[in-house]
Scaffold this motif. Structure first.
Motif, PDB file in Angstrom:
ATOM      1  N   ARG A 232       0.732  -0.814   0.501  1.00  0.00           N
ATOM      2  CA  ARG A 232       0.353  -0.274  -0.237  1.00  0.00           C
ATOM      3  C   ARG A 232       0.540   1.224   0.009  1.00  0.00           C
ATOM      4  NH1 ARG A 232      -2.327  -3.514   3.185  1.00  0.00           N
ATOM      5  NH2 ARG A 232      -4.612  -4.445   2.565  1.00  0.00           N
ATOM      6  N   HIS A 233       1.748   1.392   1.128  1.00  0.00           N
ATOM      7  CA  HIS A 233       2.382   2.566   0.964  1.00  0.00           C
ATOM      8  C   HIS A 233       4.326   1.633   1.350  1.00  0.00           C
ATOM      9  CE1 HIS A 233       0.707   2.207   4.755  1.00  0.00           C
ATOM     10  NE2 HIS A 233       2.289   3.192   5.318  1.00  0.00           N
ATOM     11  N   ARG A 234       4.911   2.889   1.851  1.00  0.00           N
ATOM     12  CA  ARG A 234       6.026   2.688   2.442  1.00  0.00           C
ATOM     13  C   ARG A 234       6.631   3.915   3.384  1.00  0.00           C
ATOM     14  NH1 ARG A 234      11.754  -1.253   0.175  1.00  0.00           N
ATOM     15  NH2 ARG A 234      12.275  -0.706   1.968  1.00  0.00           N
ATOM     16  N   SER A 235       6.796   3.332   4.479  1.00  0.00           N
ATOM     17  CA  SER A 235       7.833   4.624   5.252  1.00  0.00           C
ATOM     18  C   SER A 235       8.850   5.041   5.316  1.00  0.00           C
ATOM     19  CB  SER A 235       6.668   4.879   6.890  1.00  0.00           C
ATOM     20  OG  SER A 235       7.298   3.557   7.367  1.00  0.00           O
ATOM     21  N   PRO A 236      10.237   5.167   6.069  1.00  0.00           N
ATOM     22  CA  PRO A 236      11.480   5.734   6.558  1.00  0.00           C
ATOM     23  C   PRO A 236      11.570   3.133   7.125  1.00  0.00           C
ATOM     24  CG  PRO A 236      10.717   7.835   6.088  1.00  0.00           C
ATOM     25  CD  PRO A 236       9.230   6.637   6.157  1.00  0.00           C
ATOM     26  N   ARG A 237      10.353   3.492   7.916  1.00  0.00           N
ATOM     27  CA  ARG A 237      10.736   2.549   8.790  1.00  0.00           C
ATOM     28  C   ARG A 237      10.218   1.459   7.966  1.00  0.00           C
ATOM     29  NH1 ARG A 237      11.650   4.306  15.467  1.00  0.00           N
ATOM     30  NH2 ARG A 237      13.590   6.053  14.991  1.00  0.00           N
ATOM     31  N   LEU A 238      10.584   0.154   7.910  1.00  0.00           N
ATOM     32  CA  LEU A 238      10.190  -1.410   7.691  1.00  0.00           C
ATOM     33  C   LEU A 238       9.584  -2.124   8.526  1.00  0.00           C
ATOM     34  CD1 LEU A 238      10.446  -3.044   4.643  1.00  0.00           C
ATOM     35  CD2 LEU A 238      12.214  -3.810   6.601  1.00  0.00           C
ATOM     36  N   ALA A 239       9.690  -1.619  10.099  1.00  0.00           N
ATOM     37  CA  ALA A 239       9.224  -2.129  11.055  1.00  0.00           C
ATOM     38  C   ALA A 239       8.071  -1.518  11.088  1.00  0.00           C
ATOM     39  CB  ALA A 239       9.793  -1.402  12.418  1.00  0.00           C
ATOM     40  N   ASN A 240       7.394  -0.344  10.492  1.00  0.00           N
ATOM     41  CA  ASN A 240       5.909   0.350  10.530  1.00  0.00           C
ATOM     42  C   ASN A 240       4.957  -0.920  10.224  1.00  0.00           C
ATOM     43  OD1 ASN A 240       7.138   2.132  12.762  1.00  0.00           O
ATOM     44  ND2 ASN A 240       6.674   3.645  10.968  1.00  0.00           N
ATOM     45  N   HIS A 241       5.908  -1.762   8.701  1.00  0.00           N
ATOM     46  CA  HIS A 241       5.004  -2.110   7.893  1.00  0.00           C
ATOM     47  C   HIS A 241       4.483  -4.127   8.336  1.00  0.00           C
ATOM     48  CE1 HIS A 241       4.896   0.618   5.201  1.00  0.00           C
ATOM     49  NE2 HIS A 241       6.503   1.065   5.322  1.00  0.00           N
ATOM     50  N   ILE A 242       4.939  -4.369   9.507  1.00  0.00           N
ATOM     51  CA  ILE A 242       4.276  -5.609  10.029  1.00  0.00           C
ATOM     52  C   ILE A 242       3.892  -5.952  10.347  1.00  0.00           C
ATOM     53  CG2 ILE A 242       5.725  -6.678  11.864  1.00  0.00           C
ATOM     54  CD1 ILE A 242       8.031  -5.637  12.766  1.00  0.00           C
ATOM     55  N   VAL A 243       2.778  -6.648   9.785  1.00  0.00           N
ATOM     56  CA  VAL A 243       1.112  -6.793  10.053  1.00  0.00           C
ATOM     57  C   VAL A 243       1.245  -8.725  10.906  1.00  0.00           C
ATOM     58  CG1 VAL A 243       0.412  -6.025   7.863  1.00  0.00           C
ATOM     59  CG2 VAL A 243       1.206  -8.463   7.434  1.00  0.00           C
ATOM     60  N   SER A 244       2.351  -8.862  11.144  1.00  0.00           N
ATOM     61  CA  SER A 244       1.789  -9.866  11.653  1.00  0.00           C
ATOM     62  C   SER A 244       3.519 -10.944  12.107  1.00  0.00           C
ATOM     63  CB  SER A 244       1.211 -11.341  10.727  1.00  0.00           C
ATOM     64  OG  SER A 244       0.679 -12.007  12.130  1.00  0.00           O
ATOM     65  N   TRP A 245       3.807 -11.149  13.305  1.00  0.00           N
ATOM     66  CA  TRP A 245       4.511 -11.658  13.762  1.00  0.00           C
ATOM     67  C   TRP A 245       4.555 -13.038  15.264  1.00  0.00           C
ATOM     68  CZ3 TRP A 245       6.475 -11.871  18.453  1.00  0.00           C
ATOM     69  CH2 TRP A 245       5.973 -11.220  19.599  1.00  0.00           C
ATOM     70  N   THR A 246       5.732 -14.042  14.994  1.00  0.00           N
ATOM     71  CA  THR A 246       5.916 -14.836  15.808  1.00  0.00           C
ATOM     72  C   THR A 246       6.514 -15.165  16.294  1.00  0.00           C
ATOM     73  OG1 THR A 246       4.620 -16.389  16.934  1.00  0.00           O
ATOM     74  CG2 THR A 246       6.238 -16.672  14.143  1.00  0.00           C
ATOM     75  N   SER A 247       7.455 -15.928  17.776  1.00  0.00           N
ATOM     76  CA  SER A 247       8.582 -16.185  17.706  1.00  0.00           C
ATOM     77  C   SER A 247       8.379 -17.080  18.312  1.00  0.00           C
ATOM     78  CB  SER A 247       9.211 -15.228  19.173  1.00  0.00           C
ATOM     79  OG  SER A 247      10.029 -16.239  19.413  1.00  0.00           O
ATOM     80  N   LEU A 248       9.181 -18.558  17.950  1.00  0.00           N
ATOM     81  CA  LEU A 248       9.235 -19.792  17.831  1.00  0.00           C
ATOM     82  C   LEU A 248       9.879 -20.051  18.941  1.00  0.00           C
ATOM     83  CD1 LEU A 248       8.738 -21.318  14.572  1.00  0.00           C
ATOM     84  CD2 LEU A 248       6.713 -20.594  15.318  1.00  0.00           C
ATOM     85  N   PRO A 249       9.190 -21.196  19.988  1.00  0.00           N
ATOM     86  CA  PRO A 249      10.444 -20.946  21.289  1.00  0.00           C
ATOM     87  C   PRO A 249      11.467 -22.477  20.946  1.00  0.00           C
ATOM     88  CG  PRO A 249       8.715 -21.699  21.670  1.00  0.00           C
ATOM     89  CD  PRO A 249       8.239 -21.465  19.972  1.00  0.00           C
ATOM     90  N   VAL A 250      11.949 -22.133  19.710  1.00  0.00           N
ATOM     91  CA  VAL A 250      12.868 -22.753  19.611  1.00  0.00           C
ATOM     92  C   VAL A 250      14.152 -22.474  18.020  1.00  0.00           C
ATOM     93  CG1 VAL A 250      11.435 -23.660  17.350  1.00  0.00           C
ATOM     94  CG2 VAL A 250      13.016 -25.644  18.152  1.00  0.00           C
ATOM     95  N   GLY A 251      14.888 -22.612  18.885  1.00  0.00           N
ATOM     96  CA  GLY A 251      16.091 -22.027  17.544  1.00  0.00           C
ATOM     97  C   GLY A 251      17.114 -24.100  17.130  1.00  0.00           C
TER      98      GLY A 251
END
Length: 413
Positions: A232-251
């Motif tokens: 849709r649009h793009r601002s200078p900070r890429l983090a502003n465009h995060i629409v969903s995230w997860t952290s898996l407790p496995v590495g």
């Protein structure tokens, strides 16, 4: 000033000082039989590191961003010196420090760095606690980082700890020890902050025509995944465009300890992939980029030792070279071939590869299993490799918050 992927390409001198001296008349002095030049009203800079300590405040620092502010260190420096920013990331597997000064807008020049594999999370998944040996290794590495921080006049720093300290029963106890012995106060960040910082560190690797990105950071004890919609649009900070995230407790460390990392058969590898796939099925927001996944302007962006190792093997490097790896594009077929090659090697063959070595030989296939599960959910034709991550995200956010690039453009330090 030429730059590469957000890091300035030209190297600073040994003292880390850069920039042009202000105009002024030179006067000549003699000292110990050699000629020394000094500006009117200034003293010549002294050789060697500055002295001083990092004082840890008893309460949270009164600054807008959650970062540690280091006091000015008494030392003789040219007035025109650019401000130094620092980022430290203590993860489950590595301890990393990056120190930099602002360059062109959105970019910085690294003036000092440190990285050491400490395996802080070794045995954590079984015991729930950080082991004495692991803590000892980490403290020794952090002492080196502390010395480096105290040797420079750092305007602002952020020192973070991630999954190992988040999940360990004695995580805070360990950080108290770090404060006593290394003189550093580390901040345990939550998983959402970790995902945001990873995204912030990779902004320059997402091209203008990109509409959708799945950024993943495969760590030692957890794996962060962020879905980024730029359609849709793009601002200078890429983090502003995060629409969903997860952290898996496995590495890579926790998965390798669970299934074994030295001898990995095809069945063991498939079991690791299935383990991660089950965790991804529980991610309710995984479909937020379905409208972009099949388009030409969608790709994966990986920032971890797993993808940089794959890239190094793909390039057949005789020695790992960040300049060739960071920003590299790999298509899906190349990734498949590298996965198959690594799975076909035994432990000693992995050790012998210069881009893997003994420190990662028992972890790399666990990382490949996590990557394979991610690719199954978001089947992109292209993967971009990032040899950057949390530290770069921290530096970018600190410099932006402090107005460092704005001040640089105005000629102020």
């Amino acid at each position: 000033m030429p730059s590469v992927n957000g890091w300035a390409a030209d190297r600073p001198n040994d003292s880390g000082e850069t920039g042009h001296s202000p105009k002024g008349r030179k006067r000549r002095k003699r000292r110990r039989g050699r000629k020394v030049f000094a500006r009117d009203g200034q003293q010549p800079a002294t050789d060697g590191p500055a002295t001083g300590t990092i004082v840890v405040p008893p309460s949270a620092p009164a600054v807008p961003a959650p970062s540690q502010v280091l006091p000015a260190v008494e030392q003789r420096r040219p007035r025109h010196e650019l401000p130094v920013f620092a980022a430290l990331d203590l993860g489950t597997n590595n301890c990393r420090l990056l120190m930099a000064i602002p360059a062109r807008y959105g970019q910085f020049r690294v003036i000092d760095a440190f990285s050491r594999i400490v395996r802080l999370g070794e045995g954590l998944s079984a015991s729930g606690r950080l082991s004495q040996q692991a803590m000892d290794r980490a403290v020794e590495a952090l002492k080196v980082c502390g010395d480096k921080l105290r040797a420079r006049k750092v305007r602002r720093a952020r020192l973070i700890a991630t999954e190992a300290c988040r999940s360990a029963e004695n995580g805070q106890e360990f950080l108290d020890r770090v404060e006593r012995e290394a003189g550093l106060k580390l901040e345990i960040i939550d998983r959402q902050t970790e995902a945001r910082l990873a995204v912030s560190g990779c902004g320059s690797l997402v091209e203008r025509n990109t509409r959708g990105v799945v950024l993943f950071d495969i760590g030692g004890g957890s794996s962060e995944i962020a879905l980024i919609d730029l359609s849709r649009h793009r601002s200078p900070r890429l983090a502003n465009h995060i629409v969903s995230w997860t952290s898996l407790p496995v590495g890579v460390v926790s998965l390798a300890e669970r299934y074994g990392g030295r001898t990995v058969t095809g069945d063991v590898f498939d079991a690791m992939v299935a383990d991660v796939a089950d965790r991804l099925q529980a991610f309710e927001g995984r479909g937020r980029l379905d409208h972009l996944v099949n388009g030409p302007d969608f790709h994966l962006l990986g920032t971890s030792g797993t993808v940089t190792t794959l890239a190094g093997v793909h390039l057949e490097l005789e020695r790992y070279d960040r300049r060739r790896v960071d920003g590299l594009w790999m298509d899906s077929d190349n990734v498949d071939r590298m996965m198959a090659r690594l799975l076909g090697w035994d432990f000693q063959q992995r050790v012998a590869n210069p881009c893997i070595g003994a420190d990662r030989a028992d972890l790399v296939l666990a990382g490949c299993a996590i990557l394979e599960a991610i690719r199954a959910v978001w089947p992109a034709e292209r993967l971009r490799v990032a040899d950057r991550g949390l530290r770069e995200g921290i530096l970018s956010e600190l410099m932006a918050d402090e107005g460092a690039w704005r001040d640089l453009a105005r000629g102020r330090s």
